[in-house]
Design a protein around this motif. Sequence first.
Motif, mmCIF file in Angstrom:
data_model
loop_
_atom_site.group_PDB
_atom_site.id
_atom_site.type_symbol
_atom_site.label_atom_id
_atom_site.label_comp_id
_atom_site.label_asym_id
_atom_site.label_seq_id
_atom_site.Cartn_x
_atom_site.Cartn_y
_atom_site.Cartn_z
ATOM 1 N N GLU A 205 -58.364 73.032 -34.977
ATOM 2 C CA GLU A 205 -59.251 74.111 -35.413
ATOM 3 C C GLU A 205 -60.692 73.628 -35.555
ATOM 4 O O GLU A 205 -61.635 74.316 -35.147
ATOM 5 C CB GLU A 205 -58.763 74.673 -36.762
ATOM 6 N N PRO B 120 -58.975 81.120 -32.202
ATOM 7 C CA PRO B 120 -57.501 81.184 -32.182
ATOM 8 C C PRO B 120 -56.923 80.751 -30.828
ATOM 9 O O PRO B 120 -55.857 80.142 -30.761
ATOM 10 C CB PRO B 120 -57.211 82.660 -32.459
ATOM 11 N N GLY C 194 -51.725 80.582 -35.838
ATOM 12 C CA GLY C 194 -52.681 81.528 -35.263
ATOM 13 C C GLY C 194 -52.972 82.671 -36.215
ATOM 14 O O GLY C 194 -54.140 83.053 -36.412
ATOM 15 N N GLU D 19 -55.050 81.496 -39.037
ATOM 16 C CA GLU D 19 -56.438 81.288 -38.606
ATOM 17 C C GLU D 19 -57.181 82.615 -38.493
ATOM 18 O O GLU D 19 -58.336 82.731 -38.907
ATOM 19 C CB GLU D 19 -56.473 80.540 -37.270
ATOM 20 N N ILE D 20 -56.498 83.620 -37.920
ATOM 21 C CA ILE D 20 -57.158 84.922 -37.762
ATOM 22 C C ILE D 20 -57.496 85.514 -39.137
ATOM 23 O O ILE D 20 -58.592 86.046 -39.350
ATOM 24 C CB ILE D 20 -56.268 85.883 -36.942
ATOM 25 N N GLY E 264 -58.784 87.822 -31.813
ATOM 26 C CA GLY E 264 -57.808 86.770 -32.081
ATOM 27 C C GLY E 264 -56.384 87.122 -31.663
ATOM 28 O O GLY E 264 -55.587 86.239 -31.328
ATOM 29 N N LEU F 125 -53.066 85.244 -28.965
ATOM 30 C CA LEU F 125 -51.833 84.974 -29.701
ATOM 31 C C LEU F 125 -50.637 85.765 -29.161
ATOM 32 O O LEU F 125 -49.485 85.318 -29.279
ATOM 33 C CB LEU F 125 -52.047 85.317 -31.181
#
Lengths: 241, 241
Positions: free
Chosen positions: A65, B41, B62, B65-66, B172, B176
Motif C-alpha cells: 500500500e 486498491p 482491498g 483499503e477502500i 476502488g 477488486l
Amino acid sequence: MDTHLHHNTPPHHDHHPESHFQSSESVRDVVIGMADGLTVPFALAAGLSGAILGTNIVVTAGLAEIAAGSIAMGLGGYLAARSELEHYQSEKKREAWEVVHKPEAEAAEIREVFEGYGLTETEIAPIIAGLERNPEAYVQFMMRFELGLEEPDPKRAIQSAVTIGVSYIIGGLIPLAPYVFLKSHGEAFRLSCIVTLLALFVFGFVKGRFTGSNSWRSALETAGIGGIAATVAYLLAKAFG
Amino acid sequence: MDTHLHHNTPPHHDHHPESHFQSSESVRDVVIGMADGLTVPFALAAGLSGAILGTNIVVTAGLAEIAAGSIAMGLGGYLAARSELEHYQSEKKREAWEVVHKPEAEAAEIREVFEGYGLTETEIAPIIAGLERNPEAYVQFMMRFELGLEEPDPKRAIQSAVTIGVSYIIGGLIPLAPYVFLKSHGEAFRLSCIVTLLALFVFGFVKGRFTGSNSWRSALETAGIGGIAATVAYLLAKAFG
C-alpha cells in the motif's frame, strides 16, 4: 488532501514572493503526502488485524500500500503541477497575442472587471492607458486580474512529486513499524494504534499552525479522521475476512 | 491529486460564475477521488497477488483499503474546503476593518499593486477614489486583487467530501471485482489488470478533455501511473511476502 492551502499565497506585490511561495507550497505537499500516508496504511493494517491475519500479511499488505500510495500521489502531484504550468503558459501566450492583436477587446475586458467594482468610465480609462504603455506588464496584469492565475515555478513539478511521495512513505512506515518489530498480533495492533494516533495528533497540530487554523482543533480532527478510517476498515474486514 | 485544477476558474466578471465554478469544482473532486481509487486498491491487490495470497485475503485487504482511502480523502477534502472558507471569511473581516479604519494603508497597498504594472500616481488615484465610494466593492476588490482569494461556496465542504469519497469507492471496486467473482488467483489477477488499466485509460482520456490537456497523453499517463504503482507493489510484496 489540503487542496486549498495554496490560496494562502502572498500578494503579487510582495518583494520576496519566491521564498514565501516555495515554503508554503512545500508545506502543502508534505501535508498532502503525510496526511494520507499516516491514515491509509494505519487503517489498512488495523483492518487486516480485524480479520485476524498474521503480522507478516499485515506488513506485506502495508508495504504494498505504501508503494502504491506514494507512487500514485507523487506522480499525480507531478502531473498536476506540470499541467498547471502548461495551462499557465498557453493562457499567457493567448493573452500576449490578444494584447497586441485585439487591444479593444482587452480594454473592454478591463472595463468590465473594474465596472464590477463600481468604477466609472473616466476612472478606468487611465488604467488602460497605463497598461498599453507596457505590453509585458499588460499581459501579467491580465493573467492575474482577469484569469486569476499565478505563475507556477517550473521546477515545482519534480519537487512536488518527491515531497509528496517521501512524505507518504515516512507517514506510512509509522503505523507499520510495530507489525514489523513485534511478533504478537494483538500487541502490534495496540502499539500501532497508540503511536499512529499520537503521530496524527502532532501532525494535525503542526499543520494547524502552518495553515493558520486552530491547532488543537486541527490535531483532534486529524487524529479523528485516522481513528474513524481505522475503525471502519477494522469492522469491514472483520465482517468480510 | 489534481490539486491545481481549481485555477481554471472563470474570471470574476463572468455573468454566470456559479454554474461554471460548481461543475469545475465537482469535476476536480471526482478526479481527486477516482484517480487514487482506481490506482491504489489496484496496486495493492496486484501486490498481494505477487505475494501469492488467496483471493479472499486480497478482497479483505482491498475492502479495508477502500474504506480507509475513501474516508481519509473524503473527510480530508471536507476539512480542506472548510478551512478555505474560514480563511476567506477571516481575511474578509480583516480587510473590511482595514478599509474603514486604515484607508491610507489600503490606498498605499493599491498603489503598490498598480505601480508593479507600471501605472503612474495620477493613473492610480482615480482607482482609489472610485473604490472609496463603495466600501463593499473595495473589500471585494482587495480580497481578489491584493490577496488573490476567491469566495468559496459555503455548501462546498460537504459536497466535496461526498464526491471525493464516492468516487474513490467506485474507482476502488473496479480492480477488486475480479477477485470477488473469480476463484482462480491467477485469472482474477490478470482480469483485474486488464479491466483496471482500461478503466484508467478511459478515465485519463476523459480527465484530459475536462482539464484541456491532450487527451491521449493524459490517458497514457494515467494508465502508466497505475501500471508503475502496481508493478512496484507487486515486486515489493513478492520480495517481502
